[in-house]
Enzyme design. Structure first.
Site, PDB file in Angstrom:
ATOM      1  N   ILE A   1      48.851  26.154  71.659  1.00  0.00           N
ATOM      2  CA  ILE A   1      48.556  26.876  70.408  1.00  0.00           C
ATOM      3  C   ILE A   1      47.761  25.922  69.546  1.00  0.00           C
ATOM      4  CG2 ILE A   1      49.437  27.828  68.231  1.00  0.00           C
ATOM      5  CD1 ILE A   1      51.721  29.000  69.604  1.00  0.00           C
TER       6      ILE A   1
ATOM      7  N   THR B   1      48.646  25.535  64.888  1.00  0.00           N
ATOM      8  CA  THR B   1      50.085  25.843  64.750  1.00  0.00           C
ATOM      9  C   THR B   1      50.424  26.214  63.307  1.00  0.00           C
ATOM     10  OG1 THR B   1      50.456  24.213  66.477  1.00  0.00           O
ATOM     11  CG2 THR B   1      52.405  25.018  65.350  1.00  0.00           C
TER      12      THR B   1
ATOM     13  N   ASP C   1      45.173  23.291  74.843  1.00  0.00           N
ATOM     14  CA  ASP C   1      45.911  23.332  73.581  1.00  0.00           C
ATOM     15  C   ASP C   1      46.674  24.661  73.606  1.00  0.00           C
ATOM     16  OD1 ASP C   1      46.872  23.246  71.012  1.00  0.00           O
ATOM     17  OD2 ASP C   1      45.019  22.416  70.181  1.00  0.00           O
TER      18      ASP C   1
HETATM   19  N1  LIG Z   1      44.881  14.870  59.686  1.00  0.00           N
HETATM   20  C1  LIG Z   1      44.245  15.630  60.558  1.00  0.00           C
HETATM   21  N2  LIG Z   1      42.898  15.673  60.578  1.00  0.00           N
HETATM   22  C2  LIG Z   1      42.241  16.453  61.445  1.00  0.00           C
HETATM   23  N3  LIG Z   1      42.839  17.261  62.335  1.00  0.00           N
HETATM   24  C3  LIG Z   1      44.164  17.256  62.374  1.00  0.00           C
HETATM   25  C4  LIG Z   1      44.943  16.458  61.492  1.00  0.00           C
HETATM   26  N4  LIG Z   1      46.235  16.670  61.763  1.00  0.00           N
HETATM   27  C5  LIG Z   1      46.255  17.560  62.771  1.00  0.00           C
HETATM   28  N5  LIG Z   1      45.009  17.903  63.143  1.00  0.00           N
HETATM   29  C6  LIG Z   1      44.577  18.782  64.222  1.00  0.00           C
HETATM   30  O1  LIG Z   1      43.982  19.952  63.659  1.00  0.00           O
HETATM   31  C7  LIG Z   1      44.259  21.002  64.551  1.00  0.00           C
HETATM   32  C8  LIG Z   1      44.112  22.319  63.865  1.00  0.00           C
HETATM   33  O2  LIG Z   1      42.790  22.438  63.423  1.00  0.00           O
HETATM   34  P1  LIG Z   1      42.357  23.466  62.306  1.00  0.00           P
HETATM   35  O3  LIG Z   1      42.564  22.794  60.998  1.00  0.00           O
HETATM   36  O4  LIG Z   1      40.929  23.696  62.631  1.00  0.00           O
HETATM   37  O5  LIG Z   1      43.217  24.655  62.482  1.00  0.00           O
HETATM   38  C9  LIG Z   1      45.660  20.726  64.996  1.00  0.00           C
HETATM   39  O6  LIG Z   1      45.857  21.342  66.222  1.00  0.00           O
HETATM   40  P2  LIG Z   1      47.320  21.973  66.556  1.00  0.00           P
HETATM   41  O7  LIG Z   1      47.556  23.066  65.604  1.00  0.00           O
HETATM   42  O8  LIG Z   1      47.106  22.384  67.952  1.00  0.00           O
HETATM   43  O9  LIG Z   1      48.299  20.845  66.427  1.00  0.00           O
HETATM   44  C10 LIG Z   1      45.727  19.212  65.078  1.00  0.00           C
HETATM   45  O10 LIG Z   1      45.507  18.699  66.371  1.00  0.00           O
HETATM   46 MG   LIG Z   2      45.038  21.841  68.289  1.00  0.00          MG
HETATM   47 MG   LIG Z   3      48.363  22.801  69.481  1.00  0.00          MG
HETATM   48 MG   LIG Z   4      49.849  20.181  67.257  1.00  0.00          MG
END
Ligand SMILES: Nc1ncnc2c1ncn2[C@@H]1O[C@H](COP(=O)(O)O)[C@@H](OP(=O)(O)O)[C@H]1O
Ligand SMILES: [Mg+2]
Ligand SMILES: [Mg+2]
Ligand SMILES: [Mg+2]
Length: 391
Positions: free
Chosen positions: A178, A181, A176
């Site tokens: 980032i 994000t 991953d």
């Molecule tokens: N509806 C959803 N439910 C759960 N996780 C989700 C989501 N939409 C996106 N994500 C995931 O949650 C990650 C971030 O987790 P957190 O909330 O712990 O920061 C995101 O990673 P990215 O930022 O790499 O896309 C994405 O993959």
């Molecule tokens: Mg992620």
């Molecule tokens: Mg990511």
């Molecule tokens: Mg993402």
């Protein structure tokens, strides 16, 4: 006689092959699989771990530079409408490139979040150019990676190496570029998360967390002080979890919290309520008697903070139907596991990273230490049942 046959014979003698389904795999396939597993369980991944730490640290520098200068034009929307920045693409290109360069004679398989589809569109020309510049500037300023500058096509190709499906055979990097994000865009927490799967098991993981304080965040104070942030967590199967500062100084072994008392166990969860139900976790915390308010931070920095005992529980309950991706958990999972913690789905099943790009789960993910897990799973089930009966 080939090595595979002799290993096969010795495994047969020990009766190991009898545990496999005789109808689904040929004898040779069974031998090959068992040989890989035997090798995997006794292997050292020191070289891969060193390469992963280097790649994630270099990518972290690119991300820090972009976060400092973040402009609206540096943000794109993927077709699933999630944000993606020049730093997500740049980080993926860099890590993919560095790993391939470190292991030129080995097959390279990478399961990564981003692809170049949107970047190849006419309207992304400037963005692509900017990513190429960032990647080249970062490689040049590192100085330890011997390469001529990458072209735009080199960058696209490096990004697209991430299309692997992973799975239960062979080795696959999981990235991953980032994670978090949304946190990155807000100027908050994010992580560069890189893991290695061998025969379907996570065997090493690295989390670079450029904004995570080196000191504990247990007190929920998220103000970022410039001179004391930037952590690199690393773990290898059977060898523990270590933390060092991203600038390379002082490495310390870390351990999860050993508390048996849920009252002392603070809870980590997503900052974004859309990623994990805050209501459900607060119901669970209430049942357990947790006193402290939840610590809400983005990304797998939660796993990092948990591995050094800043809190004792991480709860994640996405909306129904959401499928978790392996790159959102692989590195964090081994960082916590090697520090003495456990991660499971809401039904208590262990996480299975061998099934491709997705994790198949019951309801959510819970992480804590061994002692607290039974009480936590009980509270989770009660809260889930209450929620279901109130709908
Ligand atoms: N509806 C959803 N439910 C759960 N996780 C989700 C989501 N939409 C996106 N994500 C995931 O949650 C990650 C971030 O987790 P957190 O909330 O712990 O920061 C995101 O990673 P990215 O930022 O790499 O896309 C994405 O993959
Ligand atoms: Mg992620
Ligand atoms: Mg990511
Ligand atoms: Mg993402």
């Amino acid at each position: 006689m080939s090595a595979s046959i002799s290993i096969g014979q010795s495994l047969l003698r020990r009766g190991v092959l009898l545990h496999l389904n005789p109808t689904s795999l040929s004898f040779t396939q069974q031998v090959r699989t068992l040989r890989r597993r035997t090798e995997a369980s006794s292997m050292s991944y020191d070289k891969q771990l060193a390469a992963a730490k280097k790649a994630a640290s270099v990518a972290a520098r690119l991300c820090q530079k972009v976060q400092k200068a973040l402009l609206q034009s540096d943000v794109q929307s993927k077709s699933d409408k999630s944000p993606v920045t020049v730093a997500d693409y740049g980080s993926q290109a860099l890590i993919s490139f560095i790993l391939q360069k470190e292991f030129p004679s080995m097959p390279f398989s990478l399961v990564a979040e981003e692809d170049s589809g949107d970047l190849r569109k006419e309207e992304s020309r400037e963005t692509l150019h900017r990513i190429m510049e960032l990647v080249n500037e970062t490689l040049a300023s590192d100085g330890t990676i011997d390469t001529s500058p990458l072209s735009e096509e080199d960058v696209l190709v490096a990004i697209d190496k991430g299309i692997s499906e992973g799975g239960s055979q062979g080795q696959h990097w999981v990235l991953d570029p980032i994670d978090g994000t949304k946190g990155f865009l807000r100027g908050d927490q994010y992580a560069i998360a890189l893991a290695l799967l061998d025969e379907g098991k996570v065997v090493l993981g690295v989390l670079a967390c450029p904004n995570l304080p080196l000191a504990s965040i247990a007190d929920n104070d998220q103000t970022i002080s410039e001179d004391k942030v930037g952590c690199l967590f690393s773990a290898q199967v059977g060898a523990g979890t270590y933390m060092q500062s991203l600038d390379g100084s002082l490495t310390t072994k870390v351990q999860v919290s050993s508390t048996e008392n849920p009252e002392d166990a603070s809870v980590f969860e997503s900052y974004e309520a859309a990623h994990s139900s805050h209501d459900l976790s607060s119901s669970i915390a209430r049942k357990l008697g947790v006193k402290a308010p939840p610590v809400r931070i983005d990304s797998q920095a939660k796993y990092g903070a948990l591995s050094r005992g800043d809190g004792a529980i991480y709860l994640r309950f996405p909306r129904k139907g959401y499928r978790e991706k392996i790159w959102d958990h692989a590195a964090g999972y081994i960082v916590v596991a090697e520090a003495g913690g456990v991660a499971a789905d809401a039904a208590g099943n262990s996480l299975d990273f061998s099934r491709g790009r997705y994790l198949d789960l019951d309801t959510g993910i819970v992480v804590t230490n061994q002692k607290l897990m039974p009480a936590l799973l009980k509270a989770v089930q009660e809260s889930i049942n209450e929620r279901a009966s109130s709908l």
